[in-house]
Design a protein around this motif. Structure first.
Motif, mmCIF file in Angstrom:
data_model
loop_
_atom_site.group_PDB
_atom_site.id
_atom_site.type_symbol
_atom_site.label_atom_id
_atom_site.label_comp_id
_atom_site.label_asym_id
_atom_site.label_seq_id
_atom_site.Cartn_x
_atom_site.Cartn_y
_atom_site.Cartn_z
ATOM 1 N N GLU A 19 72.995 -46.971 26.019
ATOM 2 C CA GLU A 19 72.062 -47.931 26.608
ATOM 3 C C GLU A 19 70.952 -47.183 27.335
ATOM 4 O OE1 GLU A 19 73.864 -50.854 29.045
ATOM 5 O OE2 GLU A 19 75.287 -51.521 27.523
ATOM 6 N N TYR A 20 69.741 -47.709 27.243
ATOM 7 C CA TYR A 20 68.577 -47.057 27.825
ATOM 8 C C TYR A 20 67.910 -48.001 28.814
ATOM 9 C CZ TYR A 20 69.402 -43.918 23.931
ATOM 10 O OH TYR A 20 69.998 -43.057 23.046
ATOM 11 N N ALA A 21 67.595 -47.442 29.976
ATOM 12 C CA ALA A 21 67.072 -48.262 31.070
ATOM 13 C C ALA A 21 65.797 -48.999 30.682
ATOM 14 C CB ALA A 21 66.830 -47.381 32.295
ATOM 15 N N ILE A 22 64.952 -48.351 29.900
ATOM 16 C CA ILE A 22 63.660 -48.960 29.557
ATOM 17 C C ILE A 22 63.841 -50.231 28.724
ATOM 18 C CG2 ILE A 22 63.345 -47.628 27.436
ATOM 19 C CD1 ILE A 22 60.363 -47.472 28.153
ATOM 20 N N PHE A 23 65.011 -50.358 28.043
ATOM 21 C CA PHE A 23 65.254 -51.529 27.206
ATOM 22 C C PHE A 23 66.057 -52.613 27.928
ATOM 23 C CE2 PHE A 23 65.024 -48.104 23.857
ATOM 24 C CZ PHE A 23 63.736 -48.434 23.458
ATOM 25 N N VAL A 24 66.884 -52.210 28.899
ATOM 26 C CA VAL A 24 67.759 -53.191 29.555
ATOM 27 C C VAL A 24 67.301 -53.571 30.955
ATOM 28 C CG1 VAL A 24 69.732 -52.390 28.228
ATOM 29 C CG2 VAL A 24 69.301 -51.394 30.468
ATOM 30 N N ASN A 25 66.428 -52.760 31.552
ATOM 31 C CA ASN A 25 65.960 -53.040 32.909
ATOM 32 C C ASN A 25 64.461 -53.344 32.884
ATOM 33 O OD1 ASN A 25 65.143 -52.967 35.642
ATOM 34 N ND2 ASN A 25 66.802 -51.576 36.163
ATOM 35 N N PRO A 26 64.066 -54.583 33.130
ATOM 36 C CA PRO A 26 62.640 -54.928 33.061
ATOM 37 C C PRO A 26 61.785 -54.180 34.086
ATOM 38 C CG PRO A 26 63.927 -56.727 34.015
ATOM 39 C CD PRO A 26 64.901 -55.741 33.482
ATOM 40 N N PHE A 27 62.366 -53.828 35.235
ATOM 41 C CA PHE A 27 61.603 -53.096 36.247
ATOM 42 C C PHE A 27 61.277 -51.678 35.775
ATOM 43 C CE2 PHE A 27 63.821 -56.337 38.759
ATOM 44 C CZ PHE A 27 62.743 -56.891 39.436
ATOM 45 N N VAL A 28 62.211 -51.066 35.055
ATOM 46 C CA VAL A 28 61.953 -49.737 34.490
ATOM 47 C C VAL A 28 60.855 -49.823 33.439
ATOM 48 C CG1 VAL A 28 62.946 -47.869 33.116
ATOM 49 C CG2 VAL A 28 64.260 -48.877 34.985
ATOM 50 N N ALA A 29 60.936 -50.828 32.569
ATOM 51 C CA ALA A 29 59.901 -51.004 31.545
ATOM 52 C C ALA A 29 58.536 -51.240 32.198
ATOM 53 C CB ALA A 29 60.271 -52.167 30.634
ATOM 54 N N LEU A 30 58.513 -52.020 33.281
ATOM 55 C CA LEU A 30 57.261 -52.271 33.991
ATOM 56 C C LEU A 30 56.731 -50.983 34.612
ATOM 57 C CD1 LEU A 30 55.150 -54.251 35.098
ATOM 58 C CD2 LEU A 30 56.667 -54.660 37.054
ATOM 59 N N PHE A 31 57.633 -50.174 35.173
ATOM 60 C CA PHE A 31 57.215 -48.898 35.778
ATOM 61 C C PHE A 31 56.589 -47.981 34.734
ATOM 62 C CE2 PHE A 31 58.379 -44.442 36.581
ATOM 63 C CZ PHE A 31 57.628 -44.212 37.722
ATOM 64 N N VAL A 32 57.233 -47.858 33.573
ATOM 65 C CA VAL A 32 56.703 -47.003 32.508
ATOM 66 C C VAL A 32 55.348 -47.525 32.022
ATOM 67 C CG1 VAL A 32 57.095 -46.150 30.167
ATOM 68 C CG2 VAL A 32 58.987 -46.219 31.802
ATOM 69 N N PHE A 33 55.243 -48.856 31.908
ATOM 70 C CA PHE A 33 53.966 -49.452 31.492
ATOM 71 C C PHE A 33 52.869 -49.144 32.506
ATOM 72 C CE2 PHE A 33 51.027 -53.109 31.546
ATOM 73 C CZ PHE A 33 50.508 -52.997 30.264
ATOM 74 N N MET A 34 53.203 -49.214 33.799
ATOM 75 C CA MET A 34 52.221 -48.910 34.833
ATOM 76 C C MET A 34 51.800 -47.437 34.781
ATOM 77 S SD MET A 34 51.466 -51.685 36.246
ATOM 78 C CE MET A 34 50.443 -50.970 37.542
ATOM 79 N N VAL A 35 52.755 -46.553 34.501
ATOM 80 C CA VAL A 35 52.422 -45.133 34.337
ATOM 81 C C VAL A 35 51.440 -44.958 33.183
ATOM 82 C CG1 VAL A 35 53.338 -42.876 33.682
ATOM 83 C CG2 VAL A 35 54.554 -44.271 35.354
ATOM 84 N N LEU A 36 51.679 -45.669 32.081
ATOM 85 C CA LEU A 36 50.775 -45.603 30.928
ATOM 86 C C LEU A 36 49.374 -46.072 31.306
ATOM 87 C CD1 LEU A 36 50.169 -45.282 27.898
ATOM 88 C CD2 LEU A 36 51.037 -47.611 27.582
ATOM 89 N N ILE A 37 49.293 -47.203 32.014
ATOM 90 C CA ILE A 37 47.986 -47.742 32.416
ATOM 91 C C ILE A 37 47.261 -46.767 33.341
ATOM 92 C CG2 ILE A 37 46.840 -49.604 33.672
ATOM 93 C CD1 ILE A 37 47.874 -50.383 30.905
ATOM 94 N N VAL A 38 47.975 -46.212 34.322
ATOM 95 C CA VAL A 38 47.363 -45.270 35.259
ATOM 96 C C VAL A 38 46.895 -44.021 34.535
ATOM 97 C CG1 VAL A 38 47.818 -43.769 37.240
ATOM 98 C CG2 VAL A 38 48.634 -46.125 37.260
ATOM 99 N N ALA A 39 47.712 -43.503 33.598
ATOM 100 C CA ALA A 39 47.334 -42.304 32.844
ATOM 101 C C ALA A 39 46.070 -42.551 32.027
ATOM 102 C CB ALA A 39 48.484 -41.877 31.937
ATOM 103 N N ILE A 40 46.007 -43.713 31.370
ATOM 104 C CA ILE A 40 44.803 -44.047 30.590
ATOM 105 C C ILE A 40 43.601 -44.187 31.508
ATOM 106 C CG2 ILE A 40 43.731 -45.810 29.150
ATOM 107 C CD1 ILE A 40 46.481 -46.369 27.959
ATOM 108 N N ALA A 41 43.803 -44.830 32.659
ATOM 109 C CA ALA A 41 42.707 -45.010 33.612
ATOM 110 C C ALA A 41 42.177 -43.656 34.100
ATOM 111 C CB ALA A 41 43.170 -45.851 34.789
ATOM 112 N N ILE A 42 43.077 -42.713 34.360
ATOM 113 C CA ILE A 42 42.648 -41.374 34.812
ATOM 114 C C ILE A 42 41.835 -40.685 33.728
ATOM 115 C CG2 ILE A 42 43.484 -39.075 35.418
ATOM 116 C CD1 ILE A 42 45.835 -40.432 36.822
ATOM 117 N N GLU A 43 42.326 -40.748 32.479
ATOM 118 C CA GLU A 43 41.610 -40.092 31.379
ATOM 119 C C GLU A 43 40.236 -40.725 31.158
ATOM 120 O OE1 GLU A 43 42.359 -37.397 29.784
ATOM 121 O OE2 GLU A 43 44.252 -37.141 30.836
#
Length: 296
Positions: free
Chosen positions: A31-55
């Motif tokens: 089991e993987y946290a990103i698939f079973v925990n919505p808060f983890v998926a949201l955190f990873v998504f926010m990291v993606l958005i911030v990384a794109i924003a920085i670039e």
């Protein structure tokens, strides 16, 4: 190059975020946290958005700085970028040449064969060195394997399997020695650790005195100090009775959903220590006499 590097940086940040969340999240295997925990998926998504924003921000600043340069400096910058791109292209080309030993397009006439199929030419290219060396390695491995296992008769597959099974069983047995909760009615034994027996006494006082009294003399439940047992005596039967409860309407509740195996082990061992003691108000015998030799 800048665009490619930007992609790699964004991907690297997202991968680091995923690995970090998996490391700090305790989930069952598979089991993987990103698939079973919505808060983890949201955190990873926010990291993606911030990384794109920085670039995007960095790219915008670079564009603004470029537009603020004079024409001469723009030309110098463009020239440097072109040379840098050419430098990396040459490096990649040399690497591919070293790996494949293929001829350049302008040199293909040197290896062209006299075969022409509707304009399709056939070239006599060399085999790539990486493929040739890998082939040589397989030959060497095959020779060593043949000599080791067919000439000198080293271990066969059955022996290897039995050895690995024996090692696995030894590892399991070693693990069982320290795994308190790996105990059941089949492998349970009387505890010798006084501290754990005293812990069993505390559990008994908290849960069992209502039916058996604090000294084990019996009340609603039977006397635990005599040699008579309704569901069988001995550590195995006592553990099983605590775990599964009474049978045929005997009234004993099952404690396996309340107590852990190690706690039931401790209680069963404590109950064993009550044998032969003298309670204040012993209840009359119930069941049948149980002797140690009856223990299976």
């Amino acid at each position: 190059m800048r665009t490619t590097a930007s992609y790699f940086r964004v991907i690297a940040l997202v991968v680091i975020a995923i690995i970090g969340t998996e490391y700090f999240t305790d989930l069952p295997k598979g089991e993987y946290a990103i698939f079973v925990n919505p808060f983890v998926a949201l955190f990873v998504f926010m990291v993606l958005i911030v990384a794109i924003a920085i670039e995007v921000t960095v790219a915008t600043l670079n564009k603004i700085l470029y537009l603020s340069l004079s024409e001469d400096k723009k030309k110098a910058y463009d020239k440097a970028q072109a040379e840098r791109s050419t430098y990396f292209s040459r490096k990649v080309e040399r690497l591919m040449q070293a790996l494949t030993k293929s001829k350049k397009i302008e040199e293909e006439h040197e290896i062209e064969l006299d075969h022409n199929y509707d304009g399709i030419r056939e070239l006599d290219n060399r085999l790539p060195p990486w493929w040739v060396y890998s082939f040589y390695i397989t030959i060497i491995f095959a020779v060593v394997y043949l000599i080791r296992f067919e000439v000198f008769n080293d271990y066969d597959q059955e022996e290897e399997y039995l050895t690995e099974v024996a090692e696995a069983e030894a590892t399991i047995e070693k693990w069982k020695e320290t795994a308190k909760d790996f105990v059941n009615a089949e492998n349970v034994t009387m505890l010798e650790d006084e501290a754990r027996i005293q812990n069993g006494k505390q559990i008994f006082v908290q849960n069992c005195v209502a039916c058996h009294k604090i000294d084990g003399g019996g009340g609603i439940g039977p006397n635990l100090t005599d040699e008579y047992w309704i569901l069988g005596g001995g550590i195995k039967n006592i553990f099983n009775t605590i775990s599964e409860g009474g049978r045929s309407g005997k009234g004993m509740v099952a404690w396996k959903n309340t107590l852990s195996p190690s706690e039931m082990h401790e209680v069963a061992s404590y109950v064993m220590t009550l044998q032969g003691t003298t309670p204040a108000e012993p209840k009359e015998p119930q069941g049948e006499i149980w002797k140690p030799e009856n223990e299976k």
